[in-house]
Design an enzyme around this catalytic site. Sequence first.
Site, short mmCIF file in Angstrom:
data_model
loop_
_atom_site.label_atom_id
_atom_site.label_comp_id
_atom_site.label_asym_id
_atom_site.label_seq_id
_atom_site.Cartn_x
_atom_site.Cartn_y
_atom_site.Cartn_z
N ILE A 1 -30.80 18.90 41.75
CA ILE A 1 -30.90 17.47 41.46
C ILE A 1 -29.95 16.69 42.35
O ILE A 1 -30.16 15.50 42.60
CB ILE A 1 -30.65 17.23 39.95
CG1 ILE A 1 -31.31 15.91 39.55
CG2 ILE A 1 -29.17 17.23 39.64
CD1 ILE A 1 -31.49 15.78 38.07
N ASP A 2 -28.92 17.34 42.86
CA ASP A 2 -27.95 16.65 43.73
C ASP A 2 -28.45 16.54 45.16
O ASP A 2 -27.79 15.92 45.99
CB ASP A 2 -26.61 17.41 43.74
CG ASP A 2 -25.90 17.31 42.41
OD1 ASP A 2 -26.30 16.50 41.57
OD2 ASP A 2 -24.92 18.06 42.22
N ARG B 1 -21.58 17.01 42.42
CA ARG B 1 -20.32 17.73 42.52
C ARG B 1 -19.83 17.80 43.96
O ARG B 1 -18.64 17.63 44.23
CB ARG B 1 -20.47 19.15 41.99
CG ARG B 1 -20.53 19.21 40.48
CD ARG B 1 -20.74 20.64 40.00
NE ARG B 1 -20.99 20.60 38.55
CZ ARG B 1 -20.01 20.61 37.64
NH1 ARG B 1 -18.75 20.68 38.02
NH2 ARG B 1 -20.30 20.56 36.36
N GLU C 1 -19.47 12.60 40.44
CA GLU C 1 -18.51 13.39 39.67
C GLU C 1 -17.56 14.21 40.54
O GLU C 1 -16.44 14.51 40.13
CB GLU C 1 -19.22 14.30 38.67
CG GLU C 1 -20.16 15.30 39.32
CD GLU C 1 -20.90 16.15 38.28
OE1 GLU C 1 -20.35 16.43 37.22
OE2 GLU C 1 -22.06 16.52 38.56
#
Lengths: 439, 439, 439, 439
Positions: free
Chosen positions: B208-209, B254, B308
């Site tokens: 998803i990133d 991340r 994040e």
Amino acid sequence: MAELADLRITRLGEPRYDSPLAAFVAGRRTNEHYVSEDDRVLYHDTVSDLDGRAPDPHSWPSFEPGGPRRRLFFAPTRTKVGIVTCGGLCPGLNDVIRAIVMELALHYGIGEATGFRNGYLGLTPAGPDPVRLTPEVVHHINQHGGTMLGTSRGSQDAEVMVDRLVELGIDILFVIGGDGSMRGASKVVAEVARRGLEIAVIGVPKTIDNDIPFIGQSFGFVTAFSRAAQSISVAMVEAQAAVGGVGLVKLMGRHSGFIACYAALANHEADFVLIPEVPFALDGPNGLLNCLHQRVKERGSAVVVVAEGAGQDLLELSGATDESGNARFADIGVHLRDSITRYFAEQGSALTLKYVEPSYAIRSVRPDPHDAVYCLRLAQSAVHAGMAGRTDMVVGRRHNRFIHVPISLVISERYSVAPDGDLWMAVLEQTAQPVDMTL
Amino acid sequence: MAELADLRITRLGEPRYDSPLAAFVAGRRTNEHYVSEDDRVLYHDTVSDLDGRAPDPHSWPSFEPGGPRRRLFFAPTRTKVGIVTCGGLCPGLNDVIRAIVMELALHYGIGEATGFRNGYLGLTPAGPDPVRLTPEVVHHINQHGGTMLGTSRGSQDAEVMVDRLVELGIDILFVIGGDGSMRGASKVVAEVARRGLEIAVIGVPKTIDNDIPFIGQSFGFVTAFSRAAQSISVAMVEAQAAVGGVGLVKLMGRHSGFIACYAALANHEADFVLIPEVPFALDGPNGLLNCLHQRVKERGSAVVVVAEGAGQDLLELSGATDESGNARFADIGVHLRDSITRYFAEQGSALTLKYVEPSYAIRSVRPDPHDAVYCLRLAQSAVHAGMAGRTDMVVGRRHNRFIHVPISLVISERYSVAPDGDLWMAVLEQTAQPVDMTL
Amino acid sequence: MAELADLRITRLGEPRYDSPLAAFVAGRRTNEHYVSEDDRVLYHDTVSDLDGRAPDPHSWPSFEPGGPRRRLFFAPTRTKVGIVTCGGLCPGLNDVIRAIVMELALHYGIGEATGFRNGYLGLTPAGPDPVRLTPEVVHHINQHGGTMLGTSRGSQDAEVMVDRLVELGIDILFVIGGDGSMRGASKVVAEVARRGLEIAVIGVPKTIDNDIPFIGQSFGFVTAFSRAAQSISVAMVEAQAAVGGVGLVKLMGRHSGFIACYAALANHEADFVLIPEVPFALDGPNGLLNCLHQRVKERGSAVVVVAEGAGQDLLELSGATDESGNARFADIGVHLRDSITRYFAEQGSALTLKYVEPSYAIRSVRPDPHDAVYCLRLAQSAVHAGMAGRTDMVVGRRHNRFIHVPISLVISERYSVAPDGDLWMAVLEQTAQPVDMTL
Amino acid sequence: MAELADLRITRLGEPRYDSPLAAFVAGRRTNEHYVSEDDRVLYHDTVSDLDGRAPDPHSWPSFEPGGPRRRLFFAPTRTKVGIVTCGGLCPGLNDVIRAIVMELALHYGIGEATGFRNGYLGLTPAGPDPVRLTPEVVHHINQHGGTMLGTSRGSQDAEVMVDRLVELGIDILFVIGGDGSMRGASKVVAEVARRGLEIAVIGVPKTIDNDIPFIGQSFGFVTAFSRAAQSISVAMVEAQAAVGGVGLVKLMGRHSGFIACYAALANHEADFVLIPEVPFALDGPNGLLNCLHQRVKERGSAVVVVAEGAGQDLLELSGATDESGNARFADIGVHLRDSITRYFAEQGSALTLKYVEPSYAIRSVRPDPHDAVYCLRLAQSAVHAGMAGRTDMVVGRRHNRFIHVPISLVISERYSVAPDGDLWMAVLEQTAQPVDMTL
């Protein structure tokens, strides 16, 4: 096929000013996410395309990359800019207007632009007065569909329009429009050149049908087929609930069936997709009527998706007298509806046909986030090109690279679904309709 | 940098069967919409990349194209196929499952597949029983988010998993998962090879990133940033209504800030975007706190979007004792919230901070139509690759071409936002935040 | 229980002007769609309620109906109007502002209003300057969430606020706010009366929790629970995909569980709904932990929906030391998350708990069409009441009739879910959770 | 006007079994959220309605309340239930089916029901076979529009249908359909009575036009007008972008203009709303054509919303020969389009007319959460009524109370927009169109 000479971009002259973004781009090198302004983007992308060419890549067809330049032709803060939107609505028009105005203000110190209203009409004395576009005025317009500048169809006299640009002192004109509008822009460019003026004309190509070549996907197209997919769902739900249910969905696409193809793939539920690029017959074992009849017998219902430009040959045969006595008005949707109705009656089969034609609902909405990002970046690219003194060109994103494309090229042909390409293959795989429906 | 050797795809052996799609692809040539199976897709796409290379394009780095082959390694109708989904949810998992099953059934005559449940756990004796996947079972699953097969994190022993594949007679295993899962797939491939088995392992990369390299964009990503953009709107509306309003939005990412960047561009309303790839300071004249304070003074409110993984260096300095005594649990969102609150208090300025963290709402939805089409076509590509006897590879679409990429390559590095690329430049243009926030 | 005297509406004085709408309402009689201004709407609606009452219906508790009057207290075209929005955001605030301004302009010839910014703060010298509200200014605001006037929490000194109203010559103040704001409005009314002024104060009750009594449903509530239902879907999708999946959704509702109940009914997928009005235990055979554990064992996953005000007694027992040493900060969501995690660990059962807390995403959106219509009609009602010289009242729609309700009444108690009412019964029927979870 | 006798509900006989829900409802008393089964809900709700009536409330018109009973006529666990959906699609059909099946299973121990397919056709030998409805089968159907049972129009012979019910041993038949279907249900009731059978027939009234009286709002209506409002937005965006732009939107509503009214109020942007209940002229100073022409001159564009049943008198004058030679096919939308086009041409005014007709897009979607809750509760109510042995009735919610209404009553008249009611007044206030457009 496009060659290097075809891909050259016209420049109004040598750059004269340092860009406020100069420090920003200085020292950047081509990488996966960036193409240096000194580099070029290759037109070809496969081994077979390049095999046998002269060894120097500089001689191969390639596009000028988009993006900010270190040096500008027009002066920051002092340049006068005009914007016009032409032709039918398309999701994202307001996003493009907004982003041009914001980019000019935030990065080139140009706090306002002139918005010409109702298309090229606004560039004539008969047209409505222009509006002042500032960051405040455009701040929220992206939250609405349509175009705050209004639009109109058709071109106007290039001399009259250039008179108006001169009168208002416009340095750069951004034209957001389709192939017709780009032809008009081309005439403005010619008239500007004839008079020896330094006015740049930059196009942002708009086509809800995605039928403009060399620019990758057009803005608003993803939003358009997403909405179209909803109409296929509507037709499917109706068809499945009915006795002998057939959903017939007519979608945009006069010359290119992209919306029909993508909407059908998104939806997974079309049984037949009919597009202008691929001929089909109504009769015969592989013809639509027999196949559709079979599908309804097997599954209880079926959905047919047809682009408005599909099957025009069928209409030439039958259209003149059946519907309205006028071949120009022949309508493949209505023709299919009537033909299917007749055929099922002949076969003695129950039929409940639901005809869905979403039309304006597809093009009047605000863009989905994907298109919103694309509009923003296209507009940024267009502003950079204009400030650098490019003209007679449009911006596009091809193979994920922002590029400059001569107007002459984008109006030279249409982009369409290749019958032997992987998109159409995916449609055939999905629908399992006959590969050749003319047999 | 990838070279030709790195891009070679492993084949289980020579093809042994005519494909049911053979007639379909016979005679197709490379064009804008199709790459012949005998051709290859170039890795490079600019003049500077190819300048100075050996003249033969066959020696340049290039990818094997995706798509159906004329000849197959596995037998139509008789091949046994397994499917497993691993790791966190992502929009489109069900679409991929569905499309694999439908493609097998419609075009290769393989009417069912084995669905392993809850990730690699389902490939072990301790895991749940597999489910039978037929066209009927998967017909509507694309209308739901999540994955009908369930998922789990972590890998399992490759020997155990290969035992299970052998026990069930699986010929092709489709692994839909992220880089961790692809490492697991790699071990399965090695174990299969060690035993001399003829089992193909084909990956459909899920992240998803959008942080998997060489595959262009990952499926579900457009849907994800579209949802994330809604959260930015939420924060903006809250901030604008409040006295000294600050909206703080923590998004996924991340290692790569793609979601934050695209969501901010889609939304047009973020004032600051903070991503893992670009360092920033809290203090100092260009630091976030001063800039944010200024922005709120000027405009009455501001919105900060943070991935994040951004600012982890800041957390190493301060995190250990402040929040939880454990650096592993340091949370940039909470850290920013506290730092902003402290700073505004020190400045004696009113602050109403609204912290928004959409988390699961972004990944559990069904895909938007754009991603739905992409999932479908990726899955079709994966099936073609598997039936042709490819293994140890994933499918992707790069520069609009479907390609095969070795697993080793996609797990060799991460895809991330280039600080000197055009995406980050577009973000800087849009937000007008300082180019270097560490000064 | 409310009696007739409690339902009397204060009037500033006898009407003095013919209404521009007089001809419009003249001759209308009470029917299913209209209540005459000379009639009243009964408070009671069942045979048992009225059985045994004095025979004259005029003596029974009844509400003054809303709607335009033939005669007005304030002069059309010349009346000065103020509008203020207070407290937390709620879908529809901009719709109410817009509709008040449009109704004043279109039907009472009052072309502008004064918008006080940031709640009651804007009615004090320390607050921001008011804004001029005209039809042009408010025309599109309903397309955005939030409130264009901004808001703030807390009240201000009534004397100061009345000074400000007098200074600006305000005749009617519309207060859009919750019970706290209505208490503030009440104080303004008292101060106005003390000074013998002719200033009307009309409330439009705003409560996303739907906890204001006597007014039927509050505006924005349908939109709010619709968004909340999406969060339940998110939790369900996550839970179903995981091993031992539990979705835990914390929704708004400090004192009333309406959002939790309606969202759970809309979604059909909650296994347990916990609201402030119905006590539950964690332990014991019917306690949440055992029941949840059982449900996960049976179905593989489960979803718990909890209103933020539920189970406060549990927190009083355990909250002070466990989470933060401060009972005020006890959070039932976090407490449930920790308790569930502990319990499943004690039972040796796998657990993947996903905690979803949509918070601002529910309240910052623009209203759904149902609420948009309601906001419009409430605002029209409020304008009619104000122009007719009513004060110290709010508008509402109860049992489909627009009514006037004294402010004193709406702040006298809270509206909440009746444990023995049909709404809670529907929830119990839907979830099949134990009727008494304290056993 | 309905009187007490008209509101009596037929019972198959005395209750014979304790309800599994008996303990649940025991001891409940009428309150704001609940009406005891021994109580009744008053038909009237204003002082003037009850003034002068006989003093005993038991003698006043009142409805039997919905909800579970302490005692049942049919045996829990052993009762056989049939469900049929008839007529056009409406959002929520699947929700009602699902909720009936779930309620039967969860609370009455009846684990399956018989689903008759394609409306009353499924109750005849010529029709498709019925399907078995279990909680598993219906679990997800609420996520899809349409009806999983299919539907058809028209009635069937009551004797044949009762034969089928007897053959299958059906005890309770739930009919989800419109007024035509309720007439059919009425005939089934009569035939059941003639044969002295103990079969209950319970209706769940379905009408997307909201034109069924005595039941408050019909399920799916809120969803329908919400979608219709989107079409008005489409028309407005198109009209505003064009030169002399007029958006013309034809909405459902053969006899009642509720969808047109509510959609126009939700959208805030219609300039004219035309409904069957309120006559209008095309010509004359207050006629549509002149008013529309003026509005376009003043504002540049305008939007007209017309219900399909509006202005039928105009069509009787002109329809027969102009469009299709057949008065039955006269279409007010087409007639207005042509009339407007002609009028603007006569006036020499520019016109760009966009005609939008959303049709199926409104009715084939799944219900919004508000309607989803309503469907659930209506279905629960219907099950309770059936199990208690009620027959020849429908369930409804009027003034927020669930009630039982005799079928004879709901087919006795149509519910329509009162020209002198507050809904139409709100529309007039919103559009500022002439109160009387026939002058």
